[in-house]
Scaffold this active site. Sequence first.
Site, mmCIF file in Angstrom:
data_model
loop_
_atom_site.group_PDB
_atom_site.id
_atom_site.type_symbol
_atom_site.label_atom_id
_atom_site.label_comp_id
_atom_site.label_asym_id
_atom_site.label_seq_id
_atom_site.Cartn_x
_atom_site.Cartn_y
_atom_site.Cartn_z
ATOM 1 N N ASP A 203 -20.616 -0.137 -68.156
ATOM 2 C CA ASP A 203 -20.055 -1.457 -68.449
ATOM 3 C C ASP A 203 -20.079 -2.348 -67.210
ATOM 4 O O ASP A 203 -20.394 -3.546 -67.297
ATOM 5 C CB ASP A 203 -18.610 -1.315 -68.943
ATOM 6 N N VAL A 204 -19.724 -1.786 -66.070
ATOM 7 C CA VAL A 204 -19.691 -2.576 -64.838
ATOM 8 C C VAL A 204 -21.092 -3.036 -64.459
ATOM 9 O O VAL A 204 -21.305 -4.205 -64.090
ATOM 10 C CB VAL A 204 -19.043 -1.762 -63.700
#
Length: 423
Positions: A203-204
């Site tokens: 996600d990051v």
Amino acid sequence: MPQPHRPSPDADTETADPTAAATGPLGAAPPGEPPARALDGILVADFSRVLAGPLAAATLADLGAEVIKVERPGTGDDTRAWGPPFAADGTAAYFDAANRSKRGLVLDLGDPDDAAAARELARRADVLIENFRPGSLAKYGLDHTATRAANPGLVHCTITGFGSGAGAPLPGYDFVVQAVGGLMSITGEPGGTPLKAGVALVDVLTAKDAATGILAALHHRGRTGRGQLVEVNLLSSLLGSLANQASGYLATGHDPGPMGNRHPSIAPYETLACRDGQPLAVAVGNDRQFRALAQTLGVPELADDVRFARNQGRVQNRTDLIKALENRLATDTPQNWAARLTPASVPCGPVNSLSEALELAARLGLDPVTPVGEGRIPQVTSPLRLSGTPVAQPAAPPRLDEHGTPLRTWLSGPADRPLPPHM
């Protein structure tokens, strides 16, 4: 139609950049005026939830954009309930991590009036970020075809798990993508259980890809006046981040496996046991650094040993090398060895806890934590440093619908009415 701050397609390319602001030499603000931000004047409609989209939007807010976070009634973003830990006011720490400096607005897209307000927000925005399943926004008039027709200058960023083709029906969750995307297969100890990274890393990484794509699209719009669709997906962002591991597979056709903390192509580049088994991370990237390591440990002969003199030999003879190094390292602590090795230009350090990592950053003058108000969870400081357009001081993440009343009033009024101040 394009908003007054947005250049038309035939605008003068020397003055068309919508992110430009009047500044002094080298981009500095004129004396006595607040510093310009890189994205001053940019309005972001954040329809995303959980982590990748919200974190991308928060990055744009750091750079000076005005971000309106749109959430569903009642529960809001899923991460508002992802705890513990919670702050004293009941806010989940997870939510706070990705929603700083935004305004909060609740809209029920199933309600005709709220859906109309959402479309009006998209019409006024410079950037729209969403991570709905492909095709699901069409019934509300918020898909890219509709938003582009209403707002040709809009940069519409869509984030999916597996793309908009055959993978469109698949739900995208970081943990699953770490598994099916190959990251777990190279994480952990040889022969052990495959492991995820200690944070929602995919996600990051996807958030950073989304922000990069959005900034590129804004730059293009500054020259042409035209927006575009920016598409990112979790699987592609993960595969793109596998770097040397993916390249190694493509070069050989052999799947890499887990190696614990060891590096497949460099040695010693891993954690080594010191006194009482405490680990020291050592990252020797070249033969000169290895010689400095051997000399500082008091075993200079290792650097002349034909097995260890060159990196390729050290990789091939890793077991014997690590045994020899750990025999010396066992005489002292990681902290004491780091204090000796660092002045010798050997990259190394103890394995810190998160609290110790923040303390280290503070000692180095990096100001890693920024307060955002009494009773609110502090924010990790943006890693970006810009000399002419510094990042904005973060504000506390919004409570559910915190700014709903003034925002709904603004959306129901004339399109040229300025956005109300962010209180």
